[in-house]
Scaffold this motif. Structure first.
Motif, short mmCIF file in Angstrom:
data_model
loop_
_atom_site.label_atom_id
_atom_site.label_comp_id
_atom_site.label_asym_id
_atom_site.label_seq_id
_atom_site.Cartn_x
_atom_site.Cartn_y
_atom_site.Cartn_z
N SER A 879 0.86 -1.18 0.00
CA SER A 879 0.00 0.00 0.00
C SER A 879 0.90 1.23 0.00
O SER A 879 2.12 1.13 0.08
N SER A 880 0.29 2.40 -0.06
CA SER A 880 1.07 3.64 -0.16
C SER A 880 2.05 3.75 1.00
O SER A 880 3.23 4.05 0.81
N GLN A 881 1.56 3.47 2.22
CA GLN A 881 2.43 3.60 3.38
C GLN A 881 3.51 2.52 3.37
O GLN A 881 4.69 2.80 3.61
N GLY A 882 3.12 1.29 3.06
CA GLY A 882 4.09 0.20 3.04
C GLY A 882 5.14 0.39 1.97
O GLY A 882 6.33 0.14 2.19
N TRP A 883 4.72 0.86 0.78
CA TRP A 883 5.68 1.07 -0.30
C TRP A 883 6.64 2.21 0.04
O TRP A 883 7.81 2.19 -0.31
N GLY A 884 6.14 3.19 0.78
CA GLY A 884 6.99 4.29 1.22
C GLY A 884 8.14 3.80 2.09
O GLY A 884 9.27 4.28 1.97
N LYS A 885 7.86 2.83 2.96
CA LYS A 885 8.92 2.28 3.80
C LYS A 885 9.96 1.56 2.96
O LYS A 885 11.17 1.61 3.24
N ILE A 886 9.49 0.86 1.92
CA ILE A 886 10.43 0.13 1.05
C ILE A 886 11.33 1.11 0.31
O ILE A 886 12.56 0.92 0.22
N VAL A 887 10.75 2.20 -0.19
CA VAL A 887 11.53 3.22 -0.90
C VAL A 887 12.54 3.86 0.04
O VAL A 887 13.70 4.10 -0.32
N ALA A 888 12.11 4.14 1.28
CA ALA A 888 13.02 4.75 2.25
C ALA A 888 14.20 3.84 2.53
O ALA A 888 15.35 4.30 2.66
N GLN A 889 13.96 2.54 2.62
CA GLN A 889 15.05 1.60 2.85
C GLN A 889 16.00 1.59 1.65
O GLN A 889 17.23 1.50 1.81
N TYR A 890 15.43 1.70 0.47
CA TYR A 890 16.25 1.73 -0.76
C TYR A 890 17.17 2.96 -0.76
O TYR A 890 18.37 2.85 -1.04
N ILE A 891 16.62 4.12 -0.40
CA ILE A 891 17.43 5.35 -0.35
C ILE A 891 18.47 5.25 0.76
O ILE A 891 19.62 5.67 0.59
N HIS A 892 18.08 4.66 1.90
CA HIS A 892 19.03 4.46 3.00
C HIS A 892 20.22 3.64 2.54
O HIS A 892 21.39 3.98 2.83
N ASP A 893 19.97 2.57 1.80
CA ASP A 893 21.05 1.71 1.31
C ASP A 893 21.93 2.45 0.31
O ASP A 893 23.15 2.23 0.26
N GLN A 894 21.33 3.34 -0.49
CA GLN A 894 22.14 4.16 -1.40
C GLN A 894 23.17 4.98 -0.62
O GLN A 894 24.35 5.06 -1.00
N TRP A 895 22.72 5.58 0.49
CA TRP A 895 23.61 6.45 1.26
C TRP A 895 24.63 5.65 2.05
O TRP A 895 25.73 6.15 2.34
N VAL A 896 24.31 4.40 2.36
CA VAL A 896 25.33 3.52 2.97
C VAL A 896 26.46 3.31 1.98
O VAL A 896 27.66 3.40 2.33
N CYS A 897 26.09 3.04 0.73
CA CYS A 897 27.11 2.84 -0.31
C CYS A 897 27.92 4.12 -0.55
O CYS A 897 29.15 4.08 -0.70
N LEU A 898 27.21 5.25 -0.59
CA LEU A 898 27.90 6.51 -0.85
C LEU A 898 28.83 6.88 0.30
O LEU A 898 29.90 7.45 0.09
#
Length: 1623
Positions: A879-898
Motif C-alpha cells: 500500500s502507499s504507506q508500506g511502499w513508502g517504507k520500502i523506498v526509504a530503505q532503498y534510499i538508506h542503502d544508497q547512502w550507505v554505499c555513498l
C-alpha cells in the motif's frame, strides 16, 4: 422569647380556636408557621398542666391539622428532594417544613386520640416508600419525625416496624426511586433520616427499635455491599440505643431483648471499614462507636463475646471483667494511636508508635502463642498509615510493619496474609519509599528494600506448608495486578529471590512469574529492568516444584527473559541456571513433545534433541514460495536450550575437554548441519525450512558469545564456529542464488533478504576472525554478489513500466551492495580493489541519489501470490504507506554505499567546491551536488534511517565549509531538528546523536569555522548550548559531545609536533560548561540513580551488569572527561598554556557572575554547586599556572575570599591561596594587605585568611629565612584574637596556637617580647572553666579536619578535591565523585606521569561534620531510642455524636444533622476580616468549639490556599454564611429579632471586661477589621462591647486570637451552666 410571644398572643384572646384560625389565614410564610408552632406548644403545655382533654381545644387542633397543616405539607411535596423549587428558597422551605412538622406533632397530642397521628404516619410512609427522589419524601420525613412520638408502641407496632424499615433503607442509600443512589441526594437522605427520624423511632422502643437494628445488621448491608459512610452516620446517631445502657433499672430480660451491637460481627466490620475510609468524618464516627462500645463494656461489668465471622480465630470484640484493666489499656492505646494518626504530623505520631508494639504484646497470648485480639484491628492502624497523604508517615508505617518479625513471632492469621498481599503491597508500589536514609553512602541498598527482604524471608519460612504455596502464588500475581515502577518491582523481585528454596510453585506460579517479567518491560530503566529479570529467574529456580512443570514450560518461561539484559551466556546467572537444570533434569514432568516420541523419562538432552528434530522438520503446509518469514521466537528458544544443554553437559564432565564438547554439540546440531550442507545443492528445499535453519544459525552464534571474562577460552563457541564454517560454501551459494537469480520478487521476501544479508555478515566475521584467505568461498560469493547487484541495478534503469518483481529485486540488489560496502569499510582485509576506481566505485558514484522507486500496479502485484496463501494480507505492505517504507530503505542503502565511497576517496573531494568538467567519480568530485542531495535525503528519510547521511555529511562538510558556508549551516539546522525530535526514542537516539556530534563538532569543522569566524562558528556554539540544555532533560547527551571533542583535541594535539590546541581555545566555553555541569535532580530522578548505582556496585553478582555495557551517561562523567582532559595538558606547551589561562579567567568570571546574581544562596543549591565546581577546576589547573599569570589574577582570588561563601567553597579558596603562597612566596605582602581592610568590609570573611595563616608552616616550607614572616603573622593574628566576634576570635586563636608551635620549634629569640601576651591568650582559652559552648567550640575547631588532619600538599589529589573535601564539608552526595569513576572512564586516557590520584593522609578516614554544628541532632537521636514515651500528644474527640436537638436554630439544623455533632447557639460574624489566614484560623476555632455558624464576607475565601492551610478542612464541617459588609446592618437587625444578643469585640468607652461578662445562650460575636476594627455605624447596632483585659504595652491582639478567646469563654460558660464541666 418564644414563650413571651405565645403569652402575648394568648393575652389578646382567650379563645384559642379564634386565635389559631387567625394564624392559619394568609400566606404560609416561615414566620407565620413558626408562630403557630410556638402557640400550639404553649397550649399543649397548658393542657398538660391543667389535665384537660375535652372542650374546644381538641377540635380546634384537629381543624388546624386537617385544614391548614396537612394541605400546607402536601403543597410542599410537589418538589422532589434535591430538585429545583420554583417557590420558596430552599432555606425558607426547610424552615417551613420543620415548623409545620413540629406544629403537627402538637396538634396530634392535643387532638386527644391516636387516630390522627396514625393516619398522618400512613400517608407519609407512602411518600417515603417512593424513594428519596420522589415528591414529598422530605416532607414525609418531617411528618414522621413529628407524629412518631404520638404512635403507640403496642397498637401501632406494625406501622412503626414498616416506618423503621423504610427509614433504614433510605438512610443506607437503598430507598430506590429514580436516581436515589446519586451522591448528593443520598447523603442528604442519610443525614436527615439519621438526624431526625431514626432517633424518634428508636425512642418508641420495642418493635421499632428491633426493626431499625434488624435493618442495620441485615446481611445485605455488610460493608462489602453497602455504603460504610451512611451506615456509620446512622450507627453514630443511634449509638445510645444500639449499645446497652449502663445503670438501667429495667428488668434484665428486657435489656437482653434490646439490640447489643457489641455482639454483632457485622457491626465491628463496619467500624473497621470506617477506620480506613478516606473521609475524615467517617473515620471519626467509627472511632466514636469503638470508644463508646469500650466505655459501655467497662461500665456494665459483664462478659461479652462477638462470634467470629469465620474459622476458629479470636472474636472481633470481647470483654471479660477479669481482664478489664488489660482490655482498657489495649483499647485506650488503640484509640489514642488512631486519633494521633489523624494529625498526619510525623513529629506527633512517631512518639506514639512504641504503643503499637505494646498492642501486639497485649494481642498475643504468652501461654499458647495464639491471638487474643483479632489481628484485623492492628491492620486497620497500618492501613491508615499506608494511605496517609504524608509520605513520611507512610514510609514509617511500612517500615514498622516490616520490622514486626525482627523482635517477635506472631501466630499465623489469614487476615495477616491478606493484608500483606493487599494494602502492604499497594503501599510498596510507591517508589519514594525506597530512598536512602540521610548519611547512607551512595550505592548502598535501600533500607526499606533490606527490611522487605528480611521480612518476606522470615514470614514465608514461618508459614505452614499448605499455606506457603498459596501465599506465594497470590503474592506474585499481585505483582502483575498493576503498573509498577522500576524501583518497587526490583526490590520486590530481590526479596522473592532470597526466599529459601521450597517447592511451592507449579505451572500457575511459573506463568505468574512470566507475567511479572512482562510488567518489568514497561519501564525505560534498562539496568533496573535487567536486574529485576535476574531476580525473578532466581525466584523461579528457588521456588519451582519441578515435578509439576515440564522442560517445555521452563523453556517458554526462559524466553520471556531478554538475553541482552539478563540471561547472557557466561554470567553467574547462566551458570546458576545450568546447575539448577543439571540437578533437576530427571525430575521434570514429561514434555508433550517427548511423550509423543515415546520418551517417558525426561532428560535435558533428550528434550533438546527432540526440539531440534521438530524444528528442522518441514510441515506439509510449508510449500509456498511467497509466504511470510517465520517468527524468530522458536529459533531463539531452540538456540537457548541447545546452549544450556551443552553447558550442563560441560558441568557434568568438567575436565573432559574440547572433544567432549564437540561430540555433545554435534549430537544436538547434526539435523541442522545436515540441512545446511544441502542448501547449495537442493534447489527444492521448502522455503520456510531454509528460513528457520538460517534463523537458528544466527541465534546460535549470537547467544553463544560469552559475556563474561573468559570469552577467549570458550570451547563451545570455537566448536560451533568450526561447524558453521564447514557449511559456509553451501550457505553462501544458497544466499547468492536467492539474492541474484530473481527469486526474491514479493514484498514479504524483503525480510528474507535482510535475513540472508545478516547471515552473510556473520560468515564474513567468522572467517576474518580465523584469518582471511583468498581461496575462501566467501570471497568468491562477495565478488559475485557485488557484480550481479551492479548489473541488475543497471538493467532496471531501462525506463519500461516496472513490475513488482523487478522493483523488489532492485531493492534487494541495493541492500546487498550496502552490505558489501559496510563489510569492506569495517574490514580492510576485504578491500577487493586498489584506490583506482573499479566497477563498484564508478557505479556508486553515478547513482541517482534519492531516486524514488515507482510503485507497481495492484493488478500486477497479485499475480505473484500463491493460490494457497492469503495474498491480501501478504501484499498489504505494498500500500502507499508500506511502499513508502520500502523506498526509504532503498534510499538508506544508497547512502550507505555513498558513505563508503566518500570515506575511501575523501582525498579526491575538491576543497574549493568547484565543479570538475569530466569527473570520473561524480559523487565524490562534485561535492556541492552531493551535499544538496544529502539535505534532500534528510527531508525524505525517517529519523531511524538518516545515520548513513550523517556519515556522508561528516566527510563533505569540512571540505565545503569555506566555500559553501550557508549550505553547511543548513545541514546543521536540519540535522539538529531531527536529533531534537528523537529525544524520547531510545533505540535510535544515541547512534544518531553520536553521528551528529561527529560531523558538526569534527575537529576540522571546528578549526575552519573558528578561522573564518563566519556564521557557522556562531551556529556551532548555538548548537553546543542547545545540547547542554537538552542534557538537563535527557541525561548523557552532553557526555557524548564532551567525550568526542576531548578525544579529537587530544589526537590533534599529539599529531602536531608542538601540540596545537588552537581549535580547543576557540571553544573553551565547552570545557568551561563541562567543568561546572550538573543539574539538581528531582527526588525521583535521584532515587533511580541511587538504585542504578546500587545495582552497578553488585558487580558480577548481578548478571545485568555483565550483559549490559555501562554507557557512562551520568552527569559526573561530563566533569570527569573535562578534568582528565585538563590533566593531560602540558604547562610548558604554549598553546596548552594559553588555553588553560583563558579557561581560568573564564572560571573566575563565572564565579563573580554567580556571586552577583544571588548574594545569598542556600547550601546544596545550584549556585552553591556551580561555585564549588569552579574552584575544584581552578585547583586542578593550579600546578600549570605560572607566576606571571597568577600575578594578574591573585587579587581576584583574594577578593573571592572576602565573598560570603558556603563552607565547601571557603575550603577550596583557602586551599588554593595556601598553594599559591607556598609556590610563590612573593605574593605574601599582598596576602598581609588583606588584613588591613576596614573591619566593616571584613566582617567574618577574615576567618578565611586566618585559616590560611594557620597553615603558614606549609607556606614557609621552602623559605630559608622564616623569622620575619612568622613575626608578621603573629602580629597580624594576635590583634584578631581580641575581636568582638566569637567566631573570628576562635579562628585567630587556632591560627595563633599553630603559629606559636612553629616558633617554639625554631626557638626564635626575637619573639620574646610577644611571649607573655601569646602565652596568656592561649592559656586563657585552654583553661576555660565549665562545659559551656565556648569551651566545646574551642575543642571542636581544633579537631576540625582543616586544622587537625588536612595537609595542603600531601592531600593535593583528585580524591581530596572531588570526593573527600565535598564529603567532609557537608555537600550533598550528588557532588561526591569517587576516584574509581575517574579510573573507569577510559575515553580520555591519563598521562603516564600523572600520579596524584589518592590522598596520602588520614583525611579519607574522617567522618563528615562541621565543628560549629556537630552537636545538632543529638537530642533527637536519644529521643528516638526511647522504648516508649512517658507522655504523648493526644487529640480528643471534640463531639460525642448525640443526635442534635430538634429545636436548634432552624437555619443550620440540616447541616448539624448531616454532621451528627452537637453545636452551640453562638454565631461568629467575620465579614469585616480581609486576610485568609485569620479567616482560616477562625474557621478552625469555630468548628472545634461547636459554633453554630461562621459569617464571612465572601464564600470564595474557602478556596484560598492560605485559608485551607489554617482551617485544615474545618470548612467542611462548619456552616458558613455569606454576608457582605454593606448588608451587615440588615443581618444584625434580623438576628436581634430572632433573640440574639449582638456582642462587639472592641475597646470602647462603655466596653465590659471579658472576665466580668456573662454570655447569653444566643450570642452573636461581631469581629472587627484587622486595621480599622468595627466601624462606627456598626457599633451603634451592638448590644454590648466586650474587651480583653491586657497587661502589656501593645494596644491590641490579632483579630483571630481575640475571637478565639471570646469563643472559648462563651463555650466555658455554657459548659458550666449545663453542668458539663470536667474536673
Amino acid at each position: 422569647m418564644e414563650w413571651v410571644l405565645a403569652e402575648a398572643l394568648l393575652s389578646q384572646s382567650r379563645d384559642p380556636r379564634a386565635l389559631l384560625g387567625a394564624l392559619c389565614q394568609g400566606e404560609a410564610s416561615a414566620e407565620r408557621v413558626e408562630t403557630l408552632r410556638f402557640l400550639l406548644q404553649r397550649l399543649e403545655d397548658e393542657e398538660a398542666r391543667d389535665g384537660g382533654g375535652a372542650g374546644a381545644l381538641p377540635e380546634a387542633a384537629r381543624e388546624v391539622a386537617a385544614g391548614y397543616l396537612v394541605p400546607l405539607l402536601r403543597s410542599l411535596r410537589g418538589r422532589p428532594a434535591g430538585g429545583p423549587d420554583p417557590g420558596l428558597p430552599p432555606r425558607h422551605r426547610r424552615r417551613v417544613l420543620r415548623a409545620a412538622g413540629a406544629a403537627l406533632r402538637s396538634c396530634a397530642r392535643l387532638a386527644g386520640g391516636p387516630q390522627l397521628a396514625a393516619a398522618l404516619a400512613e400517608e407519609a410512609l407512602r411518600d417515603l416508600l417512593a424513594g428519596w427522589r420522589a415528591p414529598g419524601a422530605e416532607a414525609a420525613v418531617e411528618v414522621l419525625a413529628a407524629v412518631g412520638p404520638c404512635l403507640r408502641p403496642r397498637e401501632d407496632g406494625p406501622l412503626l416496624e414498616r416506618v423503621a424499615g423504610a427509614a433504614v433503607a433510605l438512610a443506607l442509600g437503598g430507598g430506590g426511586g429514580g436516581d436515589g443512589d446519586e451522591a448528593g441526594p443520598a447523603e442528604d437522605a442519610a443525614a436527615l433520616v439519621a438526624g431526625r427520624l431514626l432517633p424518634v423511632l428508636v425512642q418508641c422502643g420495642g418493635a421499632a427499635l428491633r426493626a431499625v437494628w434488624g435493618g442495620l445488621a441485615a446481611p445485605g448491608t455488610s460493608p462489602g455491599s453497602g455504603r460504610v459512610e451512611e451506615k456509620l452516620l446512622v450507627l453514630s446517631a443511634l449509638a445510645e440505643k444500639v449499645l446497652p445502657e449502663p445503670g438501667s433499672d429495667r428488668a434484665r430480660s428486657a435489656r437482653e431483648a434490646d439490640p447489643d451491637a457489641r455482639r454483632c460481627w457485622r457491626f465491628w466490620r463496619t467500624v473497621q471499614a470506617g477506620l480506613g475510609q478516606a473521609d475524615a468524618l467517617t473515620r471519626k464516627r467509627a472511632r466514636y462507636l469503638l470508644q463508646r462500645a469500650v466505655e459501655v463494656s467497662a461500665e456494665l461489668g459483664t462478659d461479652c463475646t462477638c462470634g467470629p465471622q469465620e474459622g476458629n480465630g479470636p472474636s472481633l470484640f470481647w470483654w471479660s471483667e477479669k481482664k478489664k484493666d488489660e482490655l482498657l489499656k489495649f483499647w485506650e492505646n488503640y484509640i489514642l494511636i488512631m486519633e494521633t494518626l489523624e494529625g498526619n504530623q510525623i513529629h506527633v505520631i512517631k512518639p506514639v508508635l512504641p504503643k503499637l508494639n505494646n498492642l501486639f504484646e497485649y494481642a498475643v497470648s504468652e501461654e499458647n502463642g495464639c491471638w487474643l485480639f483479632h489481628p484485623s484491628w492492628h491492620m486497620c492502624i497500618y492501613k491508615r498509615m499506608f494511605e496517609s497523604e504524608n509520605k513520611i508517615l507512610t514510609k514509617e508505617g511500612v517500615i514498622h510493619f516490616l520490622e514486626l518479625y525482627e523482635t517477635k513471632i506472631l501466630p499465623f492469621s489469614p487476615e495477616f496474609s491478606e493484608f500483606i498481599i493487599g494494602p502492604l503491597m499497594d503501599a510498596l508500589s510507591e517508589s519514594s519509599l525506597y530512598s536512602r536514609s540521610p548519611g547512607q553512602p551512595i550505592g548502598s541498598c535501600s533500607p526499606l528494600g533490606l527490611k522487605l527482604q528480611k521480612f518476606l524471608v522470615t514470614y514465608i519460612s514461618l508459614l505452614p506448608g499448605d499455606i506457603k504455596s498459596n501465599f506465594l502464588l497470590k503474592f506474585i500475581r499481585k505483582m502483575t495486578s498493576r503498573h509498577w515502577c522500576a524501583v518497587p518491582i526490583l526490590f520486590l523481585s530481590k526479596a522473592l529471590a532470597n526466599v529459601p528454596k521450597y517447592k511451592a510453585l507449579g505451572i500457575d506460579g511459573l506463568l505468574a512469574l512470566r507475567d511479572v517479567i512482562h510488567c518489568t518491560m514497561i519501564t525505560h530503566q534498562i539496568l533496573l529492568r535487567g536486574a529485576a529479570q535476574c531476580y525473578l529467574l532466581q525466584t523461579a529456580m528457588n521456588l519451582l516444584d519441578v515435578e509439576k512443570v515440564s522442560l517445555s514450560d521452563v523453556s517458554t518461561f526462559l524466553m520471556s527473559l531478554r538475553q541482552e539484559e539478563s540471561l547472557g551466556r557466561g554470567t553467574s546467572l547462566w551458570t546458576e541456571l545450568c546447575d539448577w537444570l543439571r540437578v533437576n533434569e530427571s525430575y521434570f514432568k514429561p514434555s508433550p513433545m517427548c511423550s509423543s516420541l515415546g520418551l517417558h523419562k525426561t532428560s535435558l538432552n533428550a528434550y533438546v534433541k527432540s526440539l531440534i528434530q521438530e524444528y528442522v522438520k518441514s510441515s506439509a503446509w510449508e510449500t509456498g514460495e511467497n509466504c511470510f518469514m517465520p517468527d524468530w521466537f522458536e529459533a531463539k528458544l531452540v538456540s537457548l536450550m541447545v546452549l544450556l544443554a551443552v553447558d550442563v553437559e560441560g558441568m557434568k564432565t568438567q575436565y573432559s575437554g574440547k572433544q567432549r564438547t564437540e561430540n555433545v554439540l554435534r549430537v544436538f546440531l547434526d539435523p541442522l548441519l545436515d540441512v545446511l550442507m544441502k542448501f547449495g545443492t537442493n534447489a527444492y528445499m521448502p522455503l520456510l525450512k531454509t528460513d528457520r535453519c538460517l534463523q537458528l544459525l544466527l541465534k546460535l552464534l549470537n547467544t553463544c558469545r560469552l559475556k563474561g571474562s573468559s570469552a577467549q577460552d570458550d570451547e563451545v563457541f570455537t566448536v560451533l564456529q568450526n561447524f558453521v564454517m564447514s557449511t559456509t560454501e553451501s550457505i553462501s551459494e544458497f544466499i547468492l542464488r536467492r539474492l541474484t537469480m530473481n527469486e526474491l520478487n514479493s514484498v514479504s521476501d524483503l525480510d528474507r533478504c535482510h535475513l540472508y544479508l545478516m547471515v552473510l555478515t556473520e560468515l564474513i566475521n567468522l572467517h576474518l576472525k580465523v584469518g582471511w584467505k583468498r581461496g575462501n568461498p566467501i570471497w568468491r560469493v562477495i565478488s559475485l554478489l557485488k557484480n550481479a547487484s551492479i548489473q541488475h541495478l543497471q538493467e532496471t534503469d531501462s525506463g519500461q513500466e516496472p513490475t513488482l518483481g523487478n522493483q523488489i529485486q532492485r531493492v534487494v540488489s541495493m541492500a546487498a551492495l550496502a552490505m558489501v560496502c559496510e563489510a569492506i569499510d569495517q574490514k580492510p582485509e576485504l578491500q577487493l580493489d586498489s584506490l583506482h576506481a573499479g566497477p563498484l566505485e564508478s557505479f556508486l558514484s553515478s547513482l541517482q541519489l534519492n531516486q524514488m522507486l515507482q510503485k507497481p500496479h495492484a493488478e500486477e502485484q497479485s499475480s505473484y501470490a500463491h493460490p494457497s496463501e492469503c495474498t491480501s494480507v501478504l501484499e498489504e505492505s505494498s500500500s502507499s504507506q508500506g511502499w513508502g517504507k520500502i523506498v526509504a530503505q532503498y534510499i538508506h542503502d544508497q547512502w550507505v554505499c555513498l558513505s563508503f565511497l566518500l570515506k575511501k576517496y575523501h582525498t579526491l573531494i575538491p576543497s574549493t567546491g568547484s565543479e570538475i568538467l569530466e569527473p570520473f567519480l561524480p559523487a565524490v568530485q562534485m561535492p556541492i551536488r552531493t551535499l544538496q542531495s544529502a539535505l534532500e535525503a534528510l527531508t525524505v528519510l525517517s529519523s531511524d534511517q538518516v545515520l548513513p547521511v550523517f556519515h556522508c555529511l561528516k566527510v563533505l562538510v569540512p571540505k565545503l565549509l569555506t566555500s559553501s558556508e550557508s549550505l553547511c549551516m543548513e545541514s546543521f539546522d536540519m540535522a539538529w531538528k531531527i536529533i531534537s525530535s528523537l529525544s524520547n526514542t531510545q533505540l535510535i537516539f544515541w547512534p544518531n546523536l553520536k553521528a551528529f556530534v561527529q560531523f558538526v563538532f569534527d575537529n576540522k569543522v571546528l578549526t575552519i569555522a573558528a578561522k573564518i569566524k563566519g556564521q557557522a562558528y556562531f551556529k556551532i556554539k548555538e548548537i553546543m548550548y542547545k545540547i547542554i540544555e537538552m542534557s538537563a532533560i535527557k541525561t548523557g547527551v552532553f557526555n557524548t559531545l564532551i567525550s568526542y571533542c576531548c578525544q579529537s583535541w587530544i589526537v590533534s594535539a599529539s599529531n602536531v609536533s608542538q601540540g596545537s590546541l588552537s581549535s580547543a581555545k576557540n571553544y573553551s566555553e565547552l570545557i568551561l560548561e563541562a567543568c561546572i555541569f550538573g543539574t539538581v535532580f528531582r527526588r525521583d530522578q535521584r532515587l533511580v540513580q541511587d538504585v542504578q548505582t546500587f545495582i552497578e556496585n553488585l558487580g558480577h553478582d548481578c548478571a545485568a551488569n555483565i550483559v549490559m555495557e555501562n554507557t557512562k551517561r551520568e552527569d559526573h562523567y561530563v566533569r570527569i572527561c573535562a578534568i582528565k582532559f585538563l590533566c593531560l595538558l602540558d604547562g610548558s606547551n604554549m598553546s596548552h598554556k594559553l588555553f588553560m589561562e583563558d579557561l581560568a579567567i573564564k572560571l573566575l568570571d563565572k564565579d563573580e557572575f554567580v556571586s552577583k546574581s544571588k548574594k545569598r544562596y542556600y547550601v546544596n543549591s545550584l549556585q552553591h554547586r556551580v561555585k564549588n565546581r569552579i574552584w575544584q577546576t581552578l585547583l586542578v589547573l593550579f600546578p600549570r599556572l605560572d607566576q606571571n599569570f597568577l600575578n594578574g589574577i591573585i587579587d581576584r582570588i583574594f577578593q573571592a575570599g572576602f565573598t560570603n561563601n558556603q563552607a565547601s567553597i571557603k575550603y577550596f579558596i583557602e586551599w588554593i591561596i595556601i598553594l599559591i603562597l607556598h609556590k610563590f612566596p612573593q605574593f605574601l605582602p599582598k596576602f598581609w594587605d588583606c588584613f588591613s581592610y576596614g573591619e566593616e568590609n571584613l566582617k567574618t570573611s577574615i576567618c578565611t585568611f586566618l585559616a590560611v595563616s594557620s597553615h603558614l608552616d606549609v607556606v614557609t616550607q621552602n623559605i630559608p629565612e622564616k623569622k620575619l614572616i612568622l613575626k608578621q603573622a603573629l602580629i597580624v593574628v594576635l590583634q584578631w584574637c581580641f575581636n568582638h566576634n566569637f567566631s573570628v576570635r576562635l579562628y585567630a586563636l587556632v591560627a595563633l596556637k599553630k603559629l606559636w608551635t612553629v616558633c617554639k620549634v625554631l626557638s626564635v629569640e626575637e619573639f620574646d617580647a610577644l611571649t607573655p601576651v601569646i602565652e596568656s591568650s592561649l592559656h586563657q582559652v585552654e583553661s576555660m572553666h565549665g562545659a559551656g559552648n565556648a569551651k566545646k567550640n574551642w575543642q571542636r575547631i581544633q579537631e576540625h579536619f582543616f586544622f587537625a588532619t588536612f595537609h595542603p600538599l600531601k592531600d593535593y589529589c583528585l580524591e581530596t578535591i572531588f570526593y573527600i573535601l565535598p564529603r567532609l564539608s557537608g555537600l550533598i552526595e550528588d557532588e561526591w565523585i569517587t576516584i574509581d569513576k575517574f579510573t573507569r572512564f577510559t575515553d580520555v586516557p591519563l598521562d603516564a606521569g600523572f600520579q596524584w590520584y589518592l590522598s596520602q593522609t588520614q583525611l579519607s578516614k574522617l567522618k563528615p561534620g562541621d565543628w560549629s554544628q556537630q552537636d545538632i541532632g543529638t537530642n533527637l537521636v536519644e529521643a528516638d531510642n526511647q522504648a516508649e514515651w512517658t507522655d504523648v500528644q493526644k487529640k480528643i474527640i471534640p463531639w460525642n455524636n448525640r443526635v442534635p436537638d430538634l429545636d436548634l436554630e432552624l437555619l443550620f439544623q440540616d447541616r448539624a444533622a448531616r454532621l451528627g455533632k452537637s453545636i452551640s447557639r453562638l454565631i461568629v460574624v467575620a465579614s469585616l476580616i480581609d486576610k485568609p489566614t485569620n479567616l482560616g484560623g477562625l474557621c478552625r476555632t469555630c468548628e472545634v468549639f461547636g459554633a453554630s455558624a461562621l459569617v464571612v464576607g465572601s464564600l470564595q475565601c474557602i478556596s484560598d490556599k492560605q485559608f485551607q492551610h489554617l482551617s485544615v478542612s474545618a470548612e467542611q464541617w462548619l456552616p458558613l454564611v455569606q454576608v457582605k459588609p454593606p448588608h451587615l446592618i440588615d443581618y444584625l437587625q434580623q438576628k436581634k429579632t430572632e433573640g440574639y444578643t449582638i456582642i462587639g469585640v472592641e475597646q470602647t468607652a462603655k466596653s465590659l471586661d471579658l472576665t466580668q461578662y456573662c454570655f447569653p445562650e444566643k450570642s452573636l460575636l461581631l469581629l472587627g477589621n484587622e486595621r480599622e476594627g468595627i466601624p462606627a455605624n456598626l457599633i451603634q447596632q451592638l448590644d454590648v462591647c466586650v474587651e480583653i483585659p491586657q497587661q502589656g504595652i501593645i494596644r491590641s491582639l490579632n483579630v483571630h486570637v481575640s475571637g478565639a478567646l471570646l469563643i472559648w469563654e462563651y463555650t466555658r460558660q455554657q459548659l458550666l451552666s449545663h453542668g458539663d464541666a470536667k474536673p
